[in-house]
Design a protein around this motif. Structure first.
Motif, PDB file in Angstrom:
ATOM      1  N   HIS A 157     -27.133  12.005   4.726  1.00  0.00           N
ATOM      2  CA  HIS A 157     -27.408  11.496   6.204  1.00  0.00           C
ATOM      3  C   HIS A 157     -28.259  12.584   6.963  1.00  0.00           C
ATOM      4  CE1 HIS A 157     -24.455   8.695   4.558  1.00  0.00           C
ATOM      5  NE2 HIS A 157     -24.612   7.757   5.505  1.00  0.00           N
TER       6      HIS A 157
ATOM      7  N   ASP B  80     -29.876   7.832   4.586  1.00  0.00           N
ATOM      8  CA  ASP B  80     -29.540   6.883   5.346  1.00  0.00           C
ATOM      9  C   ASP B  80     -29.619   7.153   6.795  1.00  0.00           C
ATOM     10  OD1 ASP B  80     -28.914   5.377   3.324  1.00  0.00           O
ATOM     11  OD2 ASP B  80     -26.833   4.702   3.873  1.00  0.00           O
ATOM     12  N   ASP B  81     -29.741   6.214   7.745  1.00  0.00           N
ATOM     13  CA  ASP B  81     -29.734   6.385   9.209  1.00  0.00           C
ATOM     14  C   ASP B  81     -30.976   7.009   9.777  1.00  0.00           C
ATOM     15  OD1 ASP B  81     -27.194   5.645   8.817  1.00  0.00           O
ATOM     16  OD2 ASP B  81     -26.106   7.618   9.378  1.00  0.00           O
TER      17      ASP B  81
ATOM     18  N   HIS C 225     -27.312  -0.304  13.405  1.00  0.00           N
ATOM     19  CA  HIS C 225     -26.429   0.328  12.469  1.00  0.00           C
ATOM     20  C   HIS C 225     -24.962  -0.088  13.039  1.00  0.00           C
ATOM     21  CE1 HIS C 225     -24.668   4.388  11.206  1.00  0.00           C
ATOM     22  NE2 HIS C 225     -25.391   3.879  10.086  1.00  0.00           N
TER      23      HIS C 225
ATOM     24  N   PHE D 228     -22.516   1.779   6.882  1.00  0.00           N
ATOM     25  CA  PHE D 228     -21.494   2.199   6.793  1.00  0.00           C
ATOM     26  C   PHE D 228     -20.600   1.762   5.378  1.00  0.00           C
ATOM     27  CE2 PHE D 228     -21.793   1.335  11.441  1.00  0.00           C
ATOM     28  CZ  PHE D 228     -21.776   2.500  11.877  1.00  0.00           C
TER      29      PHE D 228
ATOM     30  N   HIS E  51     -31.798  -0.286   6.995  1.00  0.00           N
ATOM     31  CA  HIS E  51     -30.564  -0.106   7.359  1.00  0.00           C
ATOM     32  C   HIS E  51     -30.051  -0.890   8.470  1.00  0.00           C
ATOM     33  CE1 HIS E  51     -27.141   2.370   6.395  1.00  0.00           C
ATOM     34  NE2 HIS E  51     -27.145   3.063   7.710  1.00  0.00           N
TER      35      HIS E  51
HETATM   36 ZN   LIG Z   1     -25.725   4.623   8.500  1.00  0.00          ZN
END
Ligand SMILES: [Zn+2]
Length: 223
Positions: free
Chosen positions: A12, A54-55, A112, A149, A108
């Protein structure tokens, strides 16, 4: 029938997060640059490791990309569509830099949100509009998705299949099979080191662990 066993490792944020957590528990997944580089070097020693980020944090491009290029490694990146170009997050030029370096960029989602609950109200935004937004930014079709998540159930998987995603990444901390539609990943956490990632995810699995791995994945996909 089943391909080579893979170990998927996901990152991340790298460095020190600015400001407060965007969602509870976020900072648990940020790692220092030194820890990131150690884990990356460890991953590079294993032939069947696949990396992802991710993110869509700005550190993907500022720290992750040059470290990958230096080591001759490739990775899959999963930005959050609504955050592209906002402070602390990757922008369109950054996404194109990832593509130009041979990385792949998937989705993604839009905001979120865990798809286990969000698809009831935000199906279009999360699965279609977010994908189109990222494809427009990268100039490439988006055919991979990482569940926000790591949350999924049978309904989420059905929706992702119907939407035509080629590969779906989760966060079940179990080995994966090359070519499988569903790809469990190990999410690197703040306290991880090269040694802990080796022990937790890269080491050979015992016969007993393999039975648990299969059982967990089967149950999760059929809830
Ligand atoms: Zn995420």
């Amino acid at each position: 029938m089943s391909g080579t066993e893979l170990r998927n490792i996901s990152f991340h944020g790298i460095g020190t997060p600015e400001g407060s957590e965007r969602e509870p528990g976020e900072h648990r997944y940020w790692v220092t640059e030194a820890a990131f580089l150690d884990v990356l070097d460890e991953c590079a020693k294993h032939p069947h490791v696949r990396l992802s980020f991710d993110d869509g944090n700005a550190s993907d491009v500022a720290i992750g990309l040059p470290a990958l290029v230096e080591r001759g490694l490739k990775a899959d990146f999963f930005p959050i569509a609504d955050r592209i170009g906002t402070p602390g997050n990757v922008d369109e030029a950054g996404l194109r830099a990832l593509i130009d370096a041979g990385m792949t960029v998937g989705t993604h989602g839009a905001g979120h949100r865990p798809w286990t609950s969000a698809l009831a109200t935000h199906h279009e935004a999360e699965l279609r509009a977010a994908r189109e937004r990222i494809a427009a930014a990268t100039g490439r079709p988006v055919d991979t998705a990482a569940c926000p998540f790591g949350a999924y159930d049978r309904g989420v998987l059905k929706a992702l299949r119907a939407a035509g995603y080629r590969t779906v990444f989760t966060s079940d901390a179990r080995p994966a099979r090359e070519g499988s539609w569903l790809q469990p990943r190990y999410s690197v956490e703040t306290d991880d080191t090269a040694a802990s990632v080796r022990t937790r995810m890269l080491a050979p699995r015992s016969a007993a662990e393999r039975v648990v791995d299969r059982g967990v994945l089967m149950v999760k996909a059929w809830r």
